[in-house]
Design a protein around this motif. Sequence first.
Motif, PDB file in Angstrom:
ATOM      1  N   ASN A  49     -15.343  -4.488  47.748  1.00 28.28           N
ATOM      2  CA  ASN A  49     -15.100  -3.501  46.832  1.00 28.28           C
ATOM      3  C   ASN A  49     -14.756  -2.067  47.313  1.00 28.28           C
ATOM      4  O   ASN A  49     -14.971  -1.827  48.558  1.00 28.28           O
ATOM      5  CB  ASN A  49     -16.162  -3.587  45.852  1.00 28.28           C
ATOM      6  CG  ASN A  49     -17.518  -3.269  46.179  1.00 28.28           C
ATOM      7  OD1 ASN A  49     -17.582  -2.602  47.164  1.00 28.28           O
ATOM      8  ND2 ASN A  49     -18.510  -3.684  45.706  1.00 28.28           N
ATOM      9  N   ALA A  50     -14.777  -1.225  46.519  1.00 29.37           N
ATOM     10  CA  ALA A  50     -14.417   0.160  46.871  1.00 29.37           C
ATOM     11  C   ALA A  50     -15.516   0.726  47.583  1.00 29.37           C
ATOM     12  O   ALA A  50     -15.529   1.901  48.397  1.00 29.37           O
ATOM     13  CB  ALA A  50     -14.205   1.129  45.609  1.00 29.37           C
ATOM     14  N   GLU A  51     -16.915   0.356  47.699  1.00 26.54           N
ATOM     15  CA  GLU A  51     -17.965   0.782  48.160  1.00 26.54           C
ATOM     16  C   GLU A  51     -18.004   0.131  49.555  1.00 26.54           C
ATOM     17  O   GLU A  51     -19.000   0.424  50.544  1.00 26.54           O
ATOM     18  CB  GLU A  51     -19.245   0.303  47.425  1.00 26.54           C
ATOM     19  CG  GLU A  51     -19.446   1.429  46.256  1.00 26.54           C
ATOM     20  CD  GLU A  51     -18.656   0.936  44.942  1.00 26.54           C
ATOM     21  OE1 GLU A  51     -18.525  -0.291  44.706  1.00 26.54           O
ATOM     22  OE2 GLU A  51     -17.830   1.698  44.574  1.00 26.54           O
ATOM     23  N   THR A  55     -18.021  -8.671  47.622  1.00 25.85           N
ATOM     24  CA  THR A  55     -18.071  -8.904  46.062  1.00 25.85           C
ATOM     25  C   THR A  55     -18.696 -10.056  45.653  1.00 25.85           C
ATOM     26  O   THR A  55     -18.954 -10.534  44.727  1.00 25.85           O
ATOM     27  CB  THR A  55     -16.559  -8.884  45.265  1.00 25.85           C
ATOM     28  OG1 THR A  55     -15.924 -10.195  46.122  1.00 25.85           O
ATOM     29  CG2 THR A  55     -15.740  -7.506  45.522  1.00 25.85           C
ATOM     30  N   GLU A 101     -11.337  -6.289  41.513  1.00 27.54           N
ATOM     31  CA  GLU A 101     -12.711  -5.575  42.195  1.00 27.54           C
ATOM     32  C   GLU A 101     -12.594  -5.670  43.705  1.00 27.54           C
ATOM     33  O   GLU A 101     -13.210  -4.884  44.215  1.00 27.54           O
ATOM     34  CB  GLU A 101     -13.931  -6.236  41.704  1.00 27.54           C
ATOM     35  CG  GLU A 101     -14.348  -7.315  42.308  1.00 27.54           C
ATOM     36  CD  GLU A 101     -13.880  -8.659  41.234  1.00 27.54           C
ATOM     37  OE1 GLU A 101     -14.499  -9.910  41.577  1.00 27.54           O
ATOM     38  OE2 GLU A 101     -12.984  -8.534  40.429  1.00 27.54           O
ATOM     39  N   ASP A 103     -11.058  -4.275  46.669  1.00 26.60           N
ATOM     40  CA  ASP A 103     -10.440  -3.115  47.241  1.00 26.60           C
ATOM     41  C   ASP A 103      -9.615  -3.263  48.621  1.00 26.60           C
ATOM     42  O   ASP A 103      -8.625  -2.683  48.826  1.00 26.60           O
ATOM     43  CB  ASP A 103     -11.384  -2.095  47.357  1.00 26.60           C
ATOM     44  CG  ASP A 103     -10.501  -0.539  47.377  1.00 26.60           C
ATOM     45  OD1 ASP A 103      -9.605  -0.373  46.480  1.00 26.60           O
ATOM     46  OD2 ASP A 103     -10.956  -0.041  48.476  1.00 26.60           O
ATOM     47  N   LYS A 104     -10.330  -4.370  49.356  1.00 29.15           N
ATOM     48  CA  LYS A 104      -9.892  -4.428  50.634  1.00 29.15           C
ATOM     49  C   LYS A 104     -10.405  -5.851  51.198  1.00 29.15           C
ATOM     50  O   LYS A 104     -11.361  -6.387  50.870  1.00 29.15           O
ATOM     51  CB  LYS A 104     -10.773  -3.589  51.727  1.00 29.15           C
ATOM     52  CG  LYS A 104     -10.445  -3.677  53.266  1.00 29.15           C
ATOM     53  CD  LYS A 104     -10.842  -2.272  53.824  1.00 29.15           C
ATOM     54  CE  LYS A 104     -12.699  -2.054  53.334  1.00 29.15           C
ATOM     55  NZ  LYS A 104     -12.969  -0.857  54.333  1.00 29.15           N
ATOM     56  N   TYR A 161      -5.388  -3.641  52.352  1.00 27.27           N
ATOM     57  CA  TYR A 161      -6.148  -2.920  51.424  1.00 27.27           C
ATOM     58  C   TYR A 161      -5.157  -2.218  50.206  1.00 27.27           C
ATOM     59  O   TYR A 161      -4.119  -2.053  50.523  1.00 27.27           O
ATOM     60  CB  TYR A 161      -7.039  -1.830  51.864  1.00 27.27           C
ATOM     61  CG  TYR A 161      -6.295  -0.576  52.445  1.00 27.27           C
ATOM     62  CD1 TYR A 161      -6.002   0.634  52.041  1.00 27.27           C
ATOM     63  CD2 TYR A 161      -5.608  -0.729  53.942  1.00 27.27           C
ATOM     64  CE1 TYR A 161      -5.444   1.710  52.319  1.00 27.27           C
ATOM     65  CE2 TYR A 161      -5.002   0.188  54.433  1.00 27.27           C
ATOM     66  CZ  TYR A 161      -4.844   1.359  53.830  1.00 27.27           C
ATOM     67  OH  TYR A 161      -4.115   2.426  54.479  1.00 27.27           O
ATOM     68  N   ARG A 162      -5.793  -1.824  49.111  1.00 27.02           N
ATOM     69  CA  ARG A 162      -4.995  -1.338  48.002  1.00 27.02           C
ATOM     70  C   ARG A 162      -5.070   0.436  48.142  1.00 27.02           C
ATOM     71  O   ARG A 162      -6.105   0.791  48.743  1.00 27.02           O
ATOM     72  CB  ARG A 162      -5.907  -1.731  46.818  1.00 27.02           C
ATOM     73  CG  ARG A 162      -5.756  -3.089  46.100  1.00 27.02           C
ATOM     74  CD  ARG A 162      -6.221  -3.372  44.969  1.00 27.02           C
ATOM     75  NE  ARG A 162      -6.934  -4.479  44.705  1.00 27.02           N
ATOM     76  CZ  ARG A 162      -6.299  -5.439  43.787  1.00 27.02           C
ATOM     77  NH1 ARG A 162      -5.137  -5.462  43.378  1.00 27.02           N
ATOM     78  NH2 ARG A 162      -6.997  -6.486  43.794  1.00 27.02           N
ATOM     79  N   HIS A 163      -3.761   0.737  48.006  1.00 32.54           N
ATOM     80  CA  HIS A 163      -3.913   2.255  47.982  1.00 32.54           C
ATOM     81  C   HIS A 163      -2.725   2.811  46.758  1.00 32.54           C
ATOM     82  O   HIS A 163      -1.673   2.214  47.047  1.00 32.54           O
ATOM     83  CB  HIS A 163      -3.380   2.764  49.228  1.00 32.54           C
ATOM     84  CG  HIS A 163      -3.427   4.229  49.566  1.00 32.54           C
ATOM     85  ND1 HIS A 163      -4.184   4.995  49.524  1.00 32.54           N
ATOM     86  CD2 HIS A 163      -2.286   4.933  49.407  1.00 32.54           C
ATOM     87  CE1 HIS A 163      -4.016   6.562  49.362  1.00 32.54           C
ATOM     88  NE2 HIS A 163      -2.754   6.450  49.264  1.00 32.54           N
ATOM     89  N   ASN A 164      -3.052   3.350  45.799  1.00 31.73           N
ATOM     90  CA  ASN A 164      -2.189   3.809  44.502  1.00 31.73           C
ATOM     91  C   ASN A 164      -1.356   2.405  44.369  1.00 31.73           C
ATOM     92  O   ASN A 164      -0.358   2.638  43.991  1.00 31.73           O
ATOM     93  CB  ASN A 164      -1.398   4.947  45.379  1.00 31.73           C
ATOM     94  CG  ASN A 164      -2.139   6.033  45.340  1.00 31.73           C
ATOM     95  OD1 ASN A 164      -3.055   6.381  44.985  1.00 31.73           O
ATOM     96  ND2 ASN A 164      -1.523   7.002  46.254  1.00 31.73           N
ATOM     97  N   TRP A 167      -0.141  -2.435  48.121  1.00 30.81           N
ATOM     98  CA  TRP A 167      -1.126  -3.068  49.436  1.00 30.81           C
ATOM     99  C   TRP A 167      -0.575  -2.432  50.898  1.00 30.81           C
ATOM    100  O   TRP A 167       0.517  -2.474  51.006  1.00 30.81           O
ATOM    101  CB  TRP A 167      -0.994  -4.631  49.394  1.00 30.81           C
ATOM    102  CG  TRP A 167      -1.619  -5.234  48.371  1.00 30.81           C
ATOM    103  CD1 TRP A 167      -1.239  -5.455  47.207  1.00 30.81           C
ATOM    104  CD2 TRP A 167      -3.130  -5.559  48.227  1.00 30.81           C
ATOM    105  NE1 TRP A 167      -2.175  -6.071  46.298  1.00 30.81           N
ATOM    106  CE2 TRP A 167      -3.191  -6.098  47.120  1.00 30.81           C
ATOM    107  CE3 TRP A 167      -4.298  -5.457  49.277  1.00 30.81           C
ATOM    108  CZ2 TRP A 167      -4.767  -6.628  46.658  1.00 30.81           C
ATOM    109  CZ3 TRP A 167      -5.387  -5.958  48.962  1.00 30.81           C
ATOM    110  CH2 TRP A 167      -5.668  -6.479  47.783  1.00 30.81           C
TER     111      TRP A 167
END
Length: 192
Positions: A49-51, A55, A101, A103-104, A161-164, A167
Amino acid sequence: MISLAKGQKIDLTKSNPGLSKILVGLGWDTNKYDGGHEFDLDVVAFLVNAEGKATGDSAFIFYNNKQDASGSVILSGDNRTGEGDGDDEYIKINLSGVPAEVDKIAVCINIHDAATRSQNFGQVSNAYVRVVNDETNEELMRYDLGEDYSIETGLVACEIYRHNGEWKFNAVGSGFQGGLASLAATYGLNAG
């Protein structure tokens, strides 16, 4: 096809509109060594996830858990030798099906039982990771992992990873020691 250097980041979906299914192929050769054991390198992936934390337990993709709960990330079989040309192991990712959820996706290569067998990445050569459009079979990018590893028993090859809302691909090439348990711990899992 684009050839990447360590640390380079490049977009996947922005420059390839409609791209949703990719194959992340990894390959390697083992140098001659007289330790009396087979080399068994394994591709593993973590959905985080983003942290930066996995997950859940099913977000750890490896030879005993070949896909995540959503079925969007699937690992090929376990190639125990690394012999021959082409990808030794690969992961198929359905980008449009990856849970929100996540992110990467960190894609790693680990030497199985490295400590017991006294093996490390100094004995591995020609390692690479490549991304292929799984629908057209076109190779989009390749990252040669180089030969600058010695005592490491595994490495984080790349991150998808996701960005704006798009991918991207990050050529990480970061070595680690301590096996799968150590790697899993960095992503918040206990692989006991």
